[in-house]
Each structure stands twice: as C-alpha cells, then as structure tokens.
Design an enzyme around this catalytic site. Structure first.
Site, PDB file in Angstrom:
ATOM      1  N   ARG A 163       0.808  -1.139   0.157  1.00  0.00           N
ATOM      2  CA  ARG A 163      -0.063   0.026  -0.041  1.00  0.00           C
ATOM      3  C   ARG A 163       0.750   1.160   0.097  1.00  0.00           C
ATOM      4  O   ARG A 163       0.453   2.299  -0.709  1.00  0.00           O
ATOM      5  CB  ARG A 163      -0.912  -0.004   1.135  1.00  0.00           C
ATOM      6  CG  ARG A 163      -2.050  -1.102   1.319  1.00  0.00           C
ATOM      7  CD  ARG A 163      -3.000  -0.890   2.234  1.00  0.00           C
ATOM      8  NE  ARG A 163      -3.810   0.234   2.095  1.00  0.00           N
ATOM      9  CZ  ARG A 163      -4.320   0.767   3.472  1.00  0.00           C
ATOM     10  NH1 ARG A 163      -4.475   0.227   4.336  1.00  0.00           N
ATOM     11  NH2 ARG A 163      -5.012   1.809   3.201  1.00  0.00           N
ATOM     12  N   CYS A 218      -0.986   6.579   8.735  1.00  0.00           N
ATOM     13  CA  CYS A 218      -1.292   5.105   8.293  1.00  0.00           C
ATOM     14  C   CYS A 218      -2.690   5.563   7.299  1.00  0.00           C
ATOM     15  O   CYS A 218      -2.506   6.542   6.676  1.00  0.00           O
ATOM     16  CB  CYS A 218      -1.711   4.283   9.426  1.00  0.00           C
ATOM     17  SG  CYS A 218      -2.927   4.641  10.279  1.00  0.00           S
TER      18      CYS A 218
END
Length: 260
Positions: A163, A218
């Site tokens: 990611r 995040c």
C-alpha cells in the site's frame, strides 16, 4: 480494563466477540462509535472523536486522572493503541496497552467473563489537559514536506509495503504515499506473542534519528498508533500523529502523491 477489539469491514464482529468472552470487568469501546468522530469531506475515515462525548463515557465507567487504565484487543494492539493515544492526548498519564492482548490472556488460562459489563463504579472525574504536541494536521504535514525531504523531520507511513508503494489500495480511492515518507509497517514492531522487547524496538528503529521530529500516519490514523507507542517505548520523545492520515491527505485534490 477496556476491550477495543474491532475488525475493519466487520463493524459488529468485535463487539460480538467481546460479548462471547472478555477479560472480567472490561468495558467495550467501539472504534467507529466511541473512538472516532463523524466522517466528513476531510478528516479521514476515522476522524478524532468528539472529546466531550468521549470524556463523558470515560467518566461514566469510573475513569479519573489517577485511575490506572489497561486497554487490549485481538489485533496485536492496533485498536488498543488508538485508545492509549486518545487518553494520553487528553492528558491521562496512567493508560497502558496489555502486552500480548486477549490472546495472551487466553493462553495463560486466566479468568474470563461474558455478556455486557455494567460498571458499578462511582463516576470518574477526568480533568482534560490536551497535549497539542502529540498531533499534527494536514496543513502541518504539507508545510513540513521540505524538511521531510532534507531529513530534518522523519515522516513514517505505517501501512503494509504494497500500500505504501501504491501497488495496491484496497480501502482508499487513491494509492501511494505522502512524498518523502518512509515505510515502517506497524506489525514489524510486534512478535507472535506481543510487542518486541525495549532493546529490540531500539534496534528496530535504530536507523532513525531520535533528535528529529517524527510524524506517523497510516490509512486513517488507527494503525499509526501502535507505531507511535513503539517509538515512544524505544526512546523517541518527539513523536506526533497525523490523525487524518492518508485518507485525509488524498481528500485534498492539490496534495502531492508519491509511489514506489
């Protein structure tokens, strides 16, 4: 005791597991309903909660400034760390994350309870003293990108490598990372049995400059929290959370994005 078990994409599963079995006296806190606010145009997928509402719930289960609070979950400390960060941000100094979480408690064959706990405590009195030094906004991060590039500020992306690199993006609309961020997947600060020991955490982050301001993010400000906790445990003193994180960053069309 606070049970923070929550599964992304299955918002009732954590509470169901809590009702089935939990550590005695533990009160359940739901990530979306208790530890996050309402989703808007900006702020990310898990905005910070309404702090007056959170304060009321904390006081209603008996939490005062001198109350020792231990949070746990079934996700290696990810959700419990969110609770730890929020309570610490409000100025509470006696909040902890249970090392090894619910699984370790189970393995030790310690007492269990079931059903919903109805606290019989007196109402707490929580004197909130917000620690603004623990938090940065999108504007703060954007204004610091040059310092991130020249190495005087450390920007950490806590998501899994694929990611971070922008190879996949199963949750958010846009893939990639904030320019200049380095990847420190939060799970690498843990072991099968819990958190790494303090010395091992020091080694894990030994390539980072402790004198730098360190900003952690995040996807939505949740799994950045275990990295914040791990960094603080390893001796980093100037650690801040970008609470909106990637899902907030990409909600602004002119924000730069980097891949690979």
């Amino acid at each position: 005791m606070v049970d923070c078990t929550f599964y992304l994409g299955e918002d009732t599963k954590g509470k169901q597991e809590y009702v089935k079995e939990h550590i005695p006296t533990a009160i359940y806190f739901h990530l979306d309903e208790d530890l996050s606010g309402e989703i808007g145009l900006h702020g990310g997928r898990h905005p910070l909660p309404d702090f007056e509402r959170l304060k009321d719930k904390l006081e209603n289960i008996g939490i005062s400034n001198d109350t020792k609070v231990v949070a746990y979950d079934r996700q290696k400390g990810a959700m419990a760390s969110r609770f730890w960060w929020l309570l610490t941000y409000l100025g509470h100094e006696k909040v902890y994350v249970l090392n090894g979480g619910f699984q370790k408690w189970q393995e030790e064959k310690l007492p269990m309870a079931s059903g919903m706990e109805s606290p019989q405590y007196y109402k707490g009195n929580l004197n909130v003293q917000v620690r603004d030094d623990m938090l940065v906004s999108m504007e703060d991060v954007k204004n610091k990108l040059l310092d991130v590039r020249n190495g005087s500020i450390t920007l950490i992306d806590s998501r899994e490598p694929a990611r971070y690199k922008g190879e996949v993006e199963p949750i958010d609309k846009i893939a990639g990372h904030i320019p200049g961020a380095i990847n420190e997947f939060w799970i690498y600060a843990t072991t099968d049995s819990g958190w790494k020991e303090v010395s091992a955490l020091g080694e894990h982050f030994s390539h980072l400059d402790k004198s730098n301001e360190t900003i952690v993010y995040c996807g939505s400000g949740v799994t950045a929290c275990p990295n914040v906790l791990a960094l603080k445990t390893a001796g980093f003193t100037n650690v801040k959370l970008y609470a909106g994180s990637w899902s907030d960053w990409i909600s602004y069309n002119d924000n730069p994005i980097e891949k690979a």
